[in-house]
Each structure stands twice: as structure tokens, then as C-alpha cells.
Design an enzyme around this catalytic site. Structure first.
Site: not given
Length: 401
Positions: A160, A356, A379
Site C-alpha cells: 500500500w 438513478g 492512515e
């Protein structure tokens, strides 16, 4: 009435900086963000524009070529940028966490070497704590640095990394048992290393591989990657601060800045969602009038605006507390927790107002709906924030019995 999320007590310079950033966001980011996001394309032209504005040096001291501004100024700029496209604020955030850690904890030689080039945007920063198996449990880090003569050899897999591919400097947290006897608490045997590398993917320096971009639901454009260290050799002067065993504290200091940033991102995305919702509510007609004239929609808009204001106030408070030199983990945790949760709720309400059409990729709210969830985990998850908040409250309100 002024728009939402105004900040009292700003200097003329702060107001000028924010006005410049807001104009840039309106003209250079919002018109192109959805198209770039759908193509998962790195926003190079936007990044170049931010570099010209000097934003990569916003918090770096003037002696190193930066603007020397406060965390509050930075957070308010991030709020504006996230209002345009959250991914761009991520590019800025990781850079500034590394710059902040260098400013606060680096040796003089490290500051002189890195900060001027970071202020100019010639070096882009990324930082790395997480690993595939540990999530929020930083003490479970298994990546390791072993002393070998005048060098350290690093091995392990990290996960990450925002800016993992485009960065040229990575601050990485690993275990380093050298000098720390067996049984030492895990957080006291961790060290932050500074890794210089070539931007790109594949083997970016001997012993270091960035495999490629992770395909994500949202938060596109910015590259999120893994990082594999396999016999990566670094000289001893690449230990942040020059002393091993301090990495955990250095990283946590940087993460406090990062949590204020995530709170600011939540505020910016929520502001944009409110703008889209209140605008659409005045364009769409049902039962012979604007849907904004229906009480149910007015209630929804009122709740959205109140959440935007509350999150902004807590973010500003956390930034000002850090700028004062005081500990702000309580305020940063509260701000990050509230802003990310409120952002999700405001975005969902704007999505509902669109009906929609909110499900159509032609409408901007569809992008925000996929981006907001990242803030719930970035975080530190909400659960981690509540643990931090709870522990700090017990420290402040210790029972005297």
C-alpha cells in the site's frame, strides 16, 4: 451567505495561497478529473502545475527553498485539492509526510541533501509501514534490516505505497534488532530508512522491486503499489536521524500529519458532494417543482451542510494544535474519524439526491461514491482512531480514587 467551511483568523498570505489553489482546482482539476479517473491515468499535467505553484515545498522551511507555511495552510490546501480530485491530494500527502519526518527527525546532512530538491518537486516522497499480513498492527512488521559492515541489508515485502512508482524517495519502517537485546518491545527495535530509487516499475535499484500498480475500486490515477526488498543494501547514513530504534516514533509523528491530511481530504470530498447535491436538487423537477423545494430534500441538504461544517472545524482544530507544538494525536484521531465518516454519509446523500443518475459514470458523484470509502481505512481505520481517542481520554480523565 459565504460558502461552507470558512476558516477564521487566516493571514493575508494564507488567504492568497488558498485563493490561488482554489482557482487552480476549478480551472485545471475539476474539468478533467473524471476523465482521468476513468482511464486510471496519472495526472502529470496537474502535478506539473502544482510544482509551478510551489506546493511541493509548502511546509518545507524557507532555508531549504520552501514556503515555510504551517500545517493549517497545508491542510486547507489539501481540502481544496481533494474537492477537485482526491487522488491528487494523495500525491501531495505522502510527499509531505516524508518531508515533515526529515524536517523533524533528519540529521543536518539529510536535511541539506533532500529538502531543497523536495521543495522544488524534483524529488517526490513516499512512505511505507504496512505489509501484506499486518494491517494496522505496526508492531507485527517482519521486514528487517541487518547490519553488514558499514551497510544495512534490507529484506521484506511492503504494501500500500501511495506514489510507490512515481516517487524517487521512500521512507520505510523495518525491524532492526542490532543494538537491541532480545525481548525489547517491538516498537523500540524499529528503524526508518531513506531509500532513493528511480521512478517506475520493475527493479528500480539493485535489490528493490516495485511490481506494478494495484487495481483499485477508486482512488485511481495515483499509483498504489507493493515494494519488495531482496538484499537491498543501504549505507548507514540512510538511517533517518542517524540512530536505529527510533523509527516507530518518527513514523507515528508523520502519521499524525497524515491523519490531519486525511481529515482534510474528507472535508474536501464532502464539500464537493454537497455542491453537486445542492446544484442537482435545483435542476431536477418532480411533481411540478424543484426537488430542492421538497421538505425531505431540504432536510437532507441541512444535514449534509452541518456535517461539512463540523468536520472542517475539527480538522482545523487538529492542524492548529499540531502547529502549536503540542501533542495532537487525540485531535487528529477525532478529526480523521469524524471527517471520513461524515464524508461517506454526505457523498451517499448526494448520490441519493441524484437518483438513478448517481449510478451513471457521466455524473461526477459516481466517482466520489467510489473514492470516499478509501478515507475510512487510510492512515488507520475508524476502529484504530477510536482506540487512540479512548486511550488518550483515559489519560486526560484519569480517575482519582
Amino acid at each position: 451567505m459565504a460558502r461552507l467551511a470558512q476558516t477564521a483568523g487566516l493571514t493575508d498570505i494564507q488567504q492568497e495561497i488558498l485563493s490561488t489553489v482554489r482557482d487552480f482546482v476549478d480551472k485545471e482539476i475539476i474539468p478533467v478529473a473524471t476523465g482521468l479517473e476513468h482511464r486510471d491515468e496519472y495526472p502529470q499535467q496537474i502535478v506539473d502545475g502544482l510544482k509551478e505553484l510551489g506546493l511541493f515545498g509548502l511546509m518545507i522551511p524557507e532555508e531549504y527553498g520552501g514556503l515555510g507555511e504551517s500545517l493549517l495552510t497545508y491542510a486547507l490546501c489539501v481540502e481544496e485539492i481533494a474537492r477537485g480530485w482526491m487522488s491528487v491530494s494523495g500525491i501531495i500527502n505522502t510527499h509531505f509526510i516524508v518531508a515533515y519526518m526529515l524536517k523533524q527527525h533528519g540529521t543536518q546532512e539529510q536535511k541539506d541533501h533532500y529538502l531543497p530538491r523536495m521543495a522544488a518537486g524534483d524529488i517526490r516522497g513516499a512512505f511505507s509501514m504496512s505489509e501484506p499480513a499486518l494491517g494496522s498492527d505496526v508492531s507485527a512488521i517482519t521486514s528487517k534490516a541487518v547490519k553488514d559492515g558499514d551497510e544495512y541489508v534490507l529484506n521484506g515485502q511492503k504494501m500500500w505505497l501511495t506514489n510507490g512508482g512515481t516517487s524517487s524517495l521512500v521512507a520505510v519502517l523495518v525491524r532492526s534488532d542490532e543494538g537491541h537485546p532480545e525481548g525489547t518491545a517491538p516498537h523500540k527495535s524499529m528503524t526508518t530508512f531513506l531509500i532513493e530509487k528511480e521512478p517506475g516499475f520493475g527493479e528500480v535499484r539493485p535489490g528493490l522491486t516495485i511490481p506494478g500498480k494495484i487495481d483499485k475500486m477508486g482512488y485511481k490515477g495515483v499509483d498504489t503499489t507493493e515494494m519488495i526488498m531482496d538484499g537491498l543494501r543501504l549505507p548507514a547514513d540512510r538511517v533517518l536521524g542517524g540512530v536505529t530504534g527510533r523509527g516507530f516514533y518518527q513514523m507515528m509523528d508523520g502519521v499524525e500529519v497524515g491523519r490531519v491530511n486525511v481529515a482534510a481530504r474528507g472535508c474536501g470530498v464532502a464539500q464537493r458532494a454537497f455542491e453537486l447535491g445542492v446544484s442537482y436538487a435545483q435542476q431536477r423537477h418532480t411533481f411540478g417543482k424543484q426537488i430542492a423545494q421538497h421538505q425531505a430534500i431540504q432536510f437532507k441538504l441541512a444535514e449534509m451542510a452541518t456535517k461539512v461544517e463540523a468536520a472542517h472545524a475539527m480538522m482545523v482544530n487538529a492542524a492548529r494544535k499540531k502547529d502549536s507544538g503540542e501533542r495532537n494525536d487525540l485531535e487528529a484521531g477525532m478529526a480523521k474519524y469524524l471527517a471520513s465518516e461524515y464524508c461517506k454519509e454526505v457523498v451517499e446523500d448526494a448520490f441519493r439526491i441524484h437518483g438513478g443518475y448517481g449510478f451513471s459514470k457521466e455524473y461526477e458523484i459516481e466517482r466520489l461514491y467510489r473514492e470516499a470509502p478509501m478515507l475510512l481505512i487510510g492512515e488507520g481505520t475508524a476502529e484504530i482512531q477510536k482506540m487512540i481517542i479512548g486511550r488518550r481520554l483515559l489519560e486526560e480523565y484519569r480517575f482519582q480514587g
